[in-house]
Design a protein around this motif. Sequence first.
Motif, short mmCIF file in Angstrom:
data_model
loop_
_atom_site.label_atom_id
_atom_site.label_comp_id
_atom_site.label_asym_id
_atom_site.label_seq_id
_atom_site.Cartn_x
_atom_site.Cartn_y
_atom_site.Cartn_z
N LEU A 65 0.82 -1.05 -0.01
CA LEU A 65 -0.10 0.17 -0.01
C LEU A 65 0.91 1.15 0.02
O LEU A 65 0.38 2.21 -0.54
N GLU A 100 -2.85 3.07 8.49
CA GLU A 100 -4.12 3.30 8.61
C GLU A 100 -4.16 4.97 8.99
O GLU A 100 -4.97 5.77 8.04
N LEU A 103 -3.39 6.71 5.67
CA LEU A 103 -4.50 6.72 4.92
C LEU A 103 -5.21 8.20 5.00
O LEU A 103 -5.99 8.60 4.14
N SER A 108 -7.77 10.18 -2.49
CA SER A 108 -8.46 8.84 -2.65
C SER A 108 -8.32 7.80 -1.81
O SER A 108 -7.96 6.82 -2.16
N ARG A 109 -8.32 8.20 -0.68
CA ARG A 109 -7.64 7.51 0.67
C ARG A 109 -8.68 6.00 0.81
O ARG A 109 -8.04 5.13 1.18
N GLU A 110 -9.94 6.17 0.24
CA GLU A 110 -10.72 5.09 0.14
C GLU A 110 -10.61 3.80 -0.59
O GLU A 110 -11.01 2.78 -0.31
N THR A 111 -9.69 4.22 -1.62
CA THR A 111 -9.60 3.11 -2.88
C THR A 111 -8.10 2.86 -3.04
O THR A 111 -7.97 2.23 -3.89
N ILE A 112 -7.15 3.13 -2.00
CA ILE A 112 -5.99 2.63 -2.21
C ILE A 112 -5.73 1.24 -2.39
O ILE A 112 -5.01 0.43 -2.92
N LEU A 113 -6.44 0.35 -1.38
CA LEU A 113 -6.35 -1.14 -1.28
C LEU A 113 -7.16 -1.62 -2.95
O LEU A 113 -6.51 -2.58 -3.28
N GLN A 114 -8.17 -1.09 -3.30
CA GLN A 114 -8.65 -1.30 -4.76
C GLN A 114 -7.43 -1.20 -5.71
O GLN A 114 -7.59 -2.06 -6.56
N ASN A 141 -11.43 0.92 3.04
CA ASN A 141 -10.93 0.57 2.08
C ASN A 141 -11.21 -0.99 1.52
O ASN A 141 -11.47 -1.16 0.35
N SER A 144 -14.67 -0.61 -0.02
CA SER A 144 -14.57 0.01 -1.29
C SER A 144 -13.98 -1.06 -2.48
O SER A 144 -14.38 -0.74 -3.72
#
Length: 258
Positions: A65, A100, A103, A108-114, A141, A144
Amino acid sequence: MSKVIAICNQKGGVGKTVTTVNLGVGLARKGKRVLLVDVDAQGSLTASLGYQHPDQLDETLATVLGKVIGDKPLASGEGILHQKEGLDLLPANIDLAAMEVTLVNIMSRETILQEYLNTVRDQYDVILLDCCPSLGMLTINALSAADEVLIPMQAHYLSLKGMEQLMRAIGRVKRQINPTLTISGILITMADMRTTYSQEIVELLRGTYGDQLRIFDTIIPRSIRAAETSAEGKSIFVHDPSGKVSAAYEALTLEVAS
């Protein structure tokens, strides 16, 4: 393209990690290419798959990440461990707690794992995300990035009360970030169906959510054998292949696969 399933409940002790391990191994036994992702800084999934000292691992979910956030190139398979029961693991350790915090302050903190999962999705049939017991940024994340949410819950009144908060969080993610997110079902875990109390809670759950959501037919029974698997670093299929919990997770695997 793989299916991404988040195993999620903000309440701790409901069997998220045990379910992630045994559903993952069950799917691998059916010939699926499976990746498990430990999205919890406690590293419980990592330890449960035999890596008892996750803080000694150099490459983890936090590592990859961090590279996504820094726009640094990722090597093929970076950080992924090949587990002996036929699946892959992206481990986690305490470094994920610092991630965490990071992040919270990035775009775009909610979609880094995506963004990371999009680089490996074509290598797997199923990706299971073992979420931490909170509704913080890591869980957001995971929701999302997921196609579906599987919700393990104990047959306890307090677990049922906590469902309302979880449903609101899933609803917000669906409205604002991930409109295709669905709930694959609620899985009742660690239940003693010989007791009137468990039977009443299951009936209350079915009465409250049965018209809106799938309640899996499979109920995972309470068993010390299931608890032992985490310390052994093995799935229930290896630790107690003829036991009732093994049979239950085999049935759940068939329900999810269908």
